[in-house]
Design a protein around this motif. Structure first.
Motif, short mmCIF file in Angstrom:
data_model
loop_
_atom_site.label_atom_id
_atom_site.label_comp_id
_atom_site.label_asym_id
_atom_site.label_seq_id
_atom_site.Cartn_x
_atom_site.Cartn_y
_atom_site.Cartn_z
N THR A 104 -24.81 6.78 9.13
CA THR A 104 -24.38 5.98 10.28
C THR A 104 -25.59 5.22 10.83
O THR A 104 -26.72 5.70 10.72
N THR A 105 -25.33 4.07 11.43
CA THR A 105 -26.42 3.24 11.97
C THR A 105 -26.14 2.92 13.44
O THR A 105 -25.39 2.00 13.73
N PRO A 106 -26.71 3.67 14.38
CA PRO A 106 -26.53 3.37 15.81
C PRO A 106 -27.13 2.02 16.17
O PRO A 106 -28.07 1.55 15.52
N HIS A 107 -26.61 1.41 17.22
CA HIS A 107 -27.06 0.07 17.62
C HIS A 107 -28.50 0.06 18.09
O HIS A 107 -29.17 -0.98 18.04
N TRP A 108 -29.03 1.21 18.54
CA TRP A 108 -30.38 1.26 19.08
C TRP A 108 -31.45 1.44 18.01
O TRP A 108 -32.65 1.37 18.29
N LEU A 109 -31.03 1.67 16.77
CA LEU A 109 -31.99 1.92 15.70
C LEU A 109 -32.73 0.63 15.35
O LEU A 109 -32.13 -0.44 15.24
N ARG A 110 -34.05 0.74 15.13
CA ARG A 110 -34.87 -0.43 14.84
C ARG A 110 -35.81 -0.16 13.67
O ARG A 110 -36.24 0.98 13.44
N GLU A 111 -36.10 -1.21 12.94
CA GLU A 111 -37.07 -1.17 11.84
C GLU A 111 -38.42 -0.68 12.35
O GLU A 111 -38.93 -1.14 13.37
N GLY A 112 -39.01 0.29 11.63
CA GLY A 112 -40.35 0.77 11.96
C GLY A 112 -40.40 1.96 12.89
O GLY A 112 -41.50 2.46 13.19
N MET A 113 -39.25 2.45 13.40
CA MET A 113 -39.27 3.63 14.26
C MET A 113 -39.81 4.85 13.50
O MET A 113 -39.50 5.05 12.33
N ASN A 114 -40.62 5.65 14.18
CA ASN A 114 -41.12 6.90 13.61
C ASN A 114 -40.03 7.97 13.69
O ASN A 114 -39.28 8.02 14.67
N ALA A 115 -39.96 8.81 12.66
CA ALA A 115 -38.91 9.82 12.62
C ALA A 115 -39.41 11.09 11.95
O ALA A 115 -40.28 11.05 11.08
N ILE A 143 -38.17 4.58 9.97
CA ILE A 143 -36.86 3.95 9.78
C ILE A 143 -37.09 2.56 9.18
O ILE A 143 -37.95 1.80 9.64
N VAL A 144 -36.34 2.23 8.13
CA VAL A 144 -36.49 0.93 7.48
C VAL A 144 -35.11 0.32 7.27
O VAL A 144 -34.09 1.01 7.20
N ARG A 167 -38.04 5.99 4.97
CA ARG A 167 -39.06 6.03 3.91
C ARG A 167 -40.11 7.04 4.32
O ARG A 167 -40.66 6.97 5.43
N PHE A 168 -40.41 8.00 3.43
CA PHE A 168 -41.38 9.04 3.76
C PHE A 168 -42.06 9.51 2.48
O PHE A 168 -41.71 9.07 1.37
N GLN A 169 -43.04 10.39 2.62
CA GLN A 169 -43.81 10.87 1.48
C GLN A 169 -43.76 12.40 1.42
O GLN A 169 -43.65 13.07 2.44
#
Length: 347
Positions: free
Chosen positions: A277-288, A78-79, A224-226
């Motif tokens: 949508t962007t939930p309040h708990w989402l953070r930069e750098g989370m793995n997905a 997540i970015v 961001r992914f490959q």
């Protein structure tokens, strides 16, 4: 002594000293005889109980053409779509600092100030030189019968001559440069967002170009992914994405916004997407976990459990004329839940 007396004598011995082993064997013989008699008297106990025959229930469905959701899987992070690194543009000592991780800031907020006496002194000198040249410029115009406020009506050659004699243009350029350098001592938030990666320490000397932190706009997030080189044909702009952060059970939707046309040395290319949508708990750098979805129309779609192996071939059972008959099938597309099939043309 007859045989019965001898047997009795061996079993029980004399009255004073009975034969203990004989008594035990005798009691055991009596019990065995009683057990055999009891078993013979209850023949019903040997009858076998009939168990109910299990019934296998099979669920069927009508097979019609529909849209198959082809899926491609990848892992990413997540970015923040809008993220800006904060760098020092001039060298100096952090005399004022108002930065902390997680701090909310607005565009234009002052976050830090660098103390650089040389730049400040240079600014004051440039300002004084400019003010002096401005006075000289005005004096020359007045000596020619023109006022500074009326330069729009003053002949161009007169204005140019006054600027050269007063050194006005040079002093103005130097003043603007010194003003710009002085303004660069202030670290100002270029966007609204949340501070992160803050490394600044008050009263420390910082060279030009040092990163003090970053601002992340958590209201606009993406991924961001490959993907592999051979998978590029399945990737396109505006394609739907299903995003599942590994730390949560939530499922988020998004779409592809950028595809890097260049492959790296490992045959991978970078893809970016925007979350709807962007939930309040989402953070930069989370793995997905990221699933790319590509609709394929006009397909016969069945659950994976409907296809079985017979003689090394894929088979589906078709109910026709009251009987279940197997049909060899060719798998065209596959995802985690279902298959797109057609009748195997080779059988």
């Amino acid at each position: 002594m007859d045989h019965s007396k001898r047997l009795f004598s061996w079993l029980y011995g004399s009255a004073k000293k009975p034969n203990l082993m004989g008594v035990i064997l005798g009691i055991g013989s009596l019990l065995f005889a009683w057990g055999c008699q009891t078993k013979g008297e209850n023949p019903a106990s040997d009858a076998r109980v009939a168990l109910p025959t299990p019934v296998n229930t099979v669920r069927g469905f009508s097979l019609e053409k529909t849209t198959f959701q082809e899926e491609l899987y990848s892992n990413g992070k997540i970015v923040s779509v809008s993220a800006v690194a904060l760098h020092t543009q001039q060298a100096g000592t952090l005399a004022r600092l108002s930065m902390a991780n997680g701090q909310r800031v607005r565009k234009g907020d002052t976050l830090a100030w660098l103390n650089n006496p040389a730049i400040i002194e240079q600014y004051h000198q440039a300002e004084a030189a400019y003010n002096l040249s401005l006075l000289d410029f005005e004096d020359i115009l007045l000596s020619r019968g023109y006022a500074l406020k009326d330069t729009a009506e003053t002949p161009a050659d007169v204005v140019e001559m006054a600027q050269l004699r007063s050194n006005y243009n040079t002093s103005l350029s130097q003043y603007r440069l010194a003003q710009q350098q002085r303004n660069q001592l202030w670290i100002v938030a270029p966007i609204s967002g949340t501070l992160g990666d803050v490394k600044a320490v008050a009263e420390e000397s910082q060279p030009a170009g040092t990163q003090l932190g970053a601002i992340y706009n958590l209201n606009a997030m993406g991924v961001r992914f490959q993907v592999l080189e051979e998978e590029l044909a399945q990737v396109q702009l505006n394609q739907s994405l299903v995003i599942k952060p590994l730390a949560r059970q939530d499922t988020l939707m998004g779409e592809i916004t950028r595809i890097n046309p260049k492959l790296n040395e490992y045959g991978l290319t970078e893809v970016e997407g925007l979350l709807k949508t962007t939930p309040h708990w989402l953070r930069e750098g989370m793995n997905a976990e990221i699933t790319l979805v590509q609709p394929v129309p006009n397909q016969f779609v069945v659950p994976k459990s409907a296809v079985v192996q017979r003689q090394g071939r894929n088979v589906v059972f078709v109910y026709m004329q009251g009987k279940a008959q197997w049909v060899y099938a060719e798998i065209l597309h596959e995802n985690r839940r279902s298959l797109a099939i057609r009748a195997d043309p080779g059988r």
